[in-house]
Design an enzyme around this catalytic site. Sequence first.
Site, short mmCIF file in Angstrom:
data_model
loop_
_atom_site.label_atom_id
_atom_site.label_comp_id
_atom_site.label_asym_id
_atom_site.label_seq_id
_atom_site.Cartn_x
_atom_site.Cartn_y
_atom_site.Cartn_z
N TYR A 107 4.46 -7.38 17.28
CA TYR A 107 4.70 -6.42 16.18
C TYR A 107 5.58 -5.35 16.69
O TYR A 107 6.41 -4.61 16.24
CB TYR A 107 3.72 -6.49 15.47
CG TYR A 107 3.16 -5.21 14.54
CD1 TYR A 107 4.10 -5.37 13.07
CD2 TYR A 107 2.46 -3.78 14.35
CE1 TYR A 107 4.10 -4.43 12.26
CE2 TYR A 107 2.24 -3.29 13.20
CZ TYR A 107 3.33 -3.78 11.97
OH TYR A 107 3.43 -2.78 11.44
N LYS A 147 9.13 -4.07 15.99
CA LYS A 147 9.74 -2.49 15.11
C LYS A 147 10.41 -1.70 16.04
O LYS A 147 11.20 -1.33 15.24
CB LYS A 147 7.70 -2.48 15.45
CG LYS A 147 7.62 -2.94 13.65
CD LYS A 147 8.46 -2.73 12.12
CE LYS A 147 6.91 -3.11 11.12
NZ LYS A 147 7.93 -2.47 9.55
N PHE A 207 1.04 -1.13 0.22
CA PHE A 207 0.30 -0.19 -0.45
C PHE A 207 0.68 1.47 0.07
O PHE A 207 0.93 2.43 -1.31
CB PHE A 207 -0.66 -0.17 1.46
CG PHE A 207 -1.60 1.03 1.57
CD1 PHE A 207 -2.63 1.41 0.84
CD2 PHE A 207 -1.49 1.64 2.93
CE1 PHE A 207 -3.46 2.98 0.81
CE2 PHE A 207 -2.37 3.11 3.17
CZ PHE A 207 -2.91 3.43 1.89
N THR A 237 10.19 -12.53 10.19
CA THR A 237 10.34 -11.55 9.29
C THR A 237 10.85 -9.45 9.11
O THR A 237 11.27 -8.96 8.51
CB THR A 237 8.89 -10.78 8.03
OG1 THR A 237 8.23 -12.87 7.32
CG2 THR A 237 8.22 -10.41 6.96
P1 NAD Z 1 1.75 -3.39 2.78
O1 NAD Z 1 0.99 -5.20 3.28
O2 NAD Z 1 0.88 -3.07 2.24
O3 NAD Z 1 3.01 -3.90 2.90
C1 NAD Z 1 4.15 -4.13 3.51
C2 NAD Z 1 4.98 -5.29 1.89
O4 NAD Z 1 5.81 -5.89 2.32
C3 NAD Z 1 3.97 -5.86 1.38
O5 NAD Z 1 4.10 -4.85 -0.02
C4 NAD Z 1 4.13 -7.35 1.16
O6 NAD Z 1 3.69 -8.15 0.13
C5 NAD Z 1 5.54 -7.03 1.79
N1 NAD Z 1 6.50 -7.75 1.63
C6 NAD Z 1 5.65 -8.71 3.12
N2 NAD Z 1 7.18 -9.55 3.45
C7 NAD Z 1 7.62 -9.59 2.80
C8 NAD Z 1 8.62 -9.97 2.75
N3 NAD Z 1 9.61 -11.64 3.39
N4 NAD Z 1 10.02 -10.05 1.77
C9 NAD Z 1 9.32 -9.26 0.84
N5 NAD Z 1 8.07 -8.32 1.11
C10 NAD Z 1 8.06 -8.68 1.49
O7 NAD Z 1 1.38 -2.22 4.18
P2 NAD Z 1 1.49 -1.04 4.30
O8 NAD Z 1 0.92 -0.30 5.15
O9 NAD Z 1 2.38 -0.94 2.83
O10 NAD Z 1 2.87 -0.93 5.12
C11 NAD Z 1 4.48 -0.79 4.90
C12 NAD Z 1 5.41 -0.02 6.25
O11 NAD Z 1 4.97 0.43 6.84
C13 NAD Z 1 5.47 -1.35 6.89
O12 NAD Z 1 6.90 -1.85 7.72
C14 NAD Z 1 4.48 -1.60 7.96
O13 NAD Z 1 5.08 -2.32 9.51
C15 NAD Z 1 4.33 -0.22 8.18
N6 NAD Z 1 3.17 0.53 9.43
C16 NAD Z 1 2.23 0.67 7.87
C17 NAD Z 1 1.35 1.42 9.07
C18 NAD Z 1 -0.49 1.68 7.99
O14 NAD Z 1 -1.73 2.90 9.02
N7 NAD Z 1 -0.46 1.64 6.58
C19 NAD Z 1 0.97 2.18 10.46
C20 NAD Z 1 2.14 2.02 11.10
C21 NAD Z 1 3.27 1.13 10.10
#
Ligand code: NAD
Length: 323
Positions: free
Chosen positions: A149, A153, A11, A95
Amino acid sequence: MHILVTGGAGFIGSHLTERLIRDGHTVTVFDDLSTGRLANLTSVADHPNFTFTEGSILDRQMVTDLVRPADVVFHLAAAVGVKLIMDEPSRSILTNVAGTENVLDAALPNKTYTFVASTSEVYGKSAKFPFQEDDDLTIGATRNLRWSYACAKTLDEFLALAHARESGLPVTVLRFFNTTGPRQTGRYGMVLPNFVKAALEGAPLMVHGSGEQSRCFGHVADVVKALGLLMNAPQAKGEVFNIGSSEEITIRALAEKVIELTGSSSDIRYVPYDAVYPEGFEDMQRRLPDVSKLERATGFRPMLTLQQIIEDIITEMQSPVCA
Ligand code: NAD
């Protein structure tokens, strides 16, 4: 610049990739497509400055090979979403810890500038509002795997800052608060896409707990703009930043707003946490960021309101591609 975005098919990563390419950078996305989708990258797929490599951040050799030619790394790949973490806790921990270790190790030889994605979850049960980057962090018991989680982090943050101190590795920690907008999937428990989908289908909006818990939602377009600014802010190196909006809303009010903006006849149902998650699940009552450090470093202020976020998600879900 040549920028590696791990998790770039997800995302936030896909929106970031689009923005970096628009700004003239060359971008390599590395993603195992576990929660991300190639369809998220359709708009850049044929761009000459874009390449995609499928694989896991747990594959040290692949990570090393991809980090080596990069000038900057955005490390976003992670197991994300409360539901996913609760369903697959051990894989998620691995992961989120070993993946980050691989990325940072690969960045060390060339001192590649690395942005590490963290989360507002690290503040845990802290009751001092708004949350500031140097506040104490208070998480729950290890028996409650929800906190794994936040803990994973937190360890990522420590590791990044330790490499910065010991080896001069340029790093910036990004503590994302609830980031939402088009392309976010509701499959892993993200509240807003689930609410909008239910409202458009005339299904009940399922609110966990009393609905009095509050959150601040930032538009992904604002968030990636902030990341672009941080990349060019010299004082960002070695620092931790809250990234998000400070517009606060309870989940009950959020459900009401979604119903109003969709013109839906859906009702709101309140579901006890124990009916959705294992017994003893703890939620955070409130999550309010202080985003003044980000503003001081970059001049950034969120521009897009919650109403705009909801309208953008509605538009996406009503588009023929999505329907
Ligand atoms: P998301 O799930 O859409 O994106 C995570 C991506 O990582 C996915 O495309 C997934 O396929 C990939 N992925 C997962 N495991 C993997 C692996 N072993 N090897 C390679 N790729 C892998 O989620 P997001 O919301 O886009 O989150 C992106 C980052 O932001 C993450 O690190 C998340 O912890 C952090 N985050 C997001 C939010 C939010 O509100 N969206 C809030 C806090 C933190």
